[in-house]
Design a protein around this motif. Sequence first.
Motif, PDB file in Angstrom:
ATOM      1  N   ASN A   5     -37.684 -61.514 -41.604  1.00 46.83           N
ATOM      2  CA  ASN A   5     -36.944 -61.566 -42.755  1.00 46.83           C
ATOM      3  C   ASN A   5     -37.941 -61.253 -44.075  1.00 46.83           C
ATOM      4  O   ASN A   5     -37.584 -61.255 -45.116  1.00 46.83           O
ATOM      5  CB  ASN A   5     -36.547 -62.947 -42.917  1.00 46.83           C
ATOM      6  N   ARG A  33     -36.372 -60.821 -53.716  1.00 43.70           N
ATOM      7  CA  ARG A  33     -36.562 -61.807 -52.657  1.00 43.70           C
ATOM      8  C   ARG A  33     -37.437 -61.287 -51.357  1.00 43.70           C
ATOM      9  O   ARG A  33     -38.134 -62.152 -50.891  1.00 43.70           O
ATOM     10  CB  ARG A  33     -35.262 -62.405 -52.188  1.00 43.70           C
ATOM     11  N   SER A 378     -28.970 -63.286 -48.625  1.00 42.57           N
ATOM     12  CA  SER A 378     -30.169 -63.699 -47.883  1.00 42.57           C
ATOM     13  C   SER A 378     -30.008 -64.843 -47.109  1.00 42.57           C
ATOM     14  O   SER A 378     -30.459 -65.129 -46.082  1.00 42.57           O
ATOM     15  CB  SER A 378     -31.286 -64.114 -49.026  1.00 42.57           C
TER      16      SER A 378
END
Length: 383
Positions: A5, A33, A378
């Motif tokens: 991630n 992010r 996300s």
Amino acid sequence: MELRNDAPLIALIAGEASGDILGAGLMQSLQARYPAARFIGVGGSEMAAAGLDSLFPMEKLSVMGITEVLAHLPELLRLRKQLIRFLLEQQPDVVIGIDSPDFTLPIERRLHEQGLKTVHYVSPSVWAWRQGRIKGIKKSIDLMLCLLPFEARFYEEHQVPVAFVGHPLADRVPLETDTAAARHALGLDSSQTLIGVLPGSRGGEVGQLMPVFLNAIQELHKTRPELHFVIPAANAARREQIEALLGEAPALPVTLVDGESRTVMSAVDVILMASGTATLEGLLVGKPMVVGYRVGKVTYAIARRLVKSEFFSLPNLLCREEMVPELIQDGLTVDAVVAAVARWLDQPQDAAALMSRFRAVHEQLRGGASEKAADAVSQLLER
């Protein structure tokens, strides 16, 4: 494959210019992010500038209208197959289809069946017509990103995971409309009472609506000679079409403008317009409006059976009540248009109440659609 991630591989598929803009905004918010994220799929120049590695040019998908789609169908099906094969090879952490549901949803379904996480950004009008499509959508995606709150309610009722992210247009259009500046930009008289007339962007639409709108302009001109009318032409072909119709009714106080529909809406006192996404811009600039729509008799007969929505204009759907007059099909008459426009001119208190209601909706739709969409994506990635 272990999910990384910190550097996810994110696939996005956009099929037209509006999707390209949405996709670029979402990519920038996802990059904040995940600075190491990689983006693959299909997009246009905006998404390419944001870092998308596009498998083929988005323009190959930008086909409008049924006849054009049929002519390009073999090519579209070939591209779809190529894209599915490519994404199954690449195994992205998430696949995001942006609008263009006839192209993107079947891809999402196929990839979802193969175990990939899928998101659809911008709901098709499934709440309004062909509601049976919801079953297919449910089998195709892990998450729906909706621009409008009433869409999100519909998905919640059908147990489809959904996030209401707001509308990017609401972020771009200022909360306060500077009418004087818009008039100045278009070279219009700051003291006149102006009526904006927007008969649509497609030839068929203009053909159906403009004759009625034009007759209404003539009637209003007879009783209210002080009014001035402003018509934005969506493109050169529409300008030609509108000029030909205006030629049959010379000496009317009309200014024809190339494009600039939002500036025209900002400049005028009342808008007479075709139903469609432009009505959302009318709401965002906070103007009283009259919405008309008419299609061929056969199309209308079919649509009437399929449409499940109480209203058909976005301002009324968003306010959940009839705030603006909707003149549909046989209800679209010259008398009805004249009466509806006159009401907004003669009852300023109604116009003021409408503007304050529109302002509340504008505030609800604001607040960083791209940011909220990236948050929802996300959360799905972290799951």
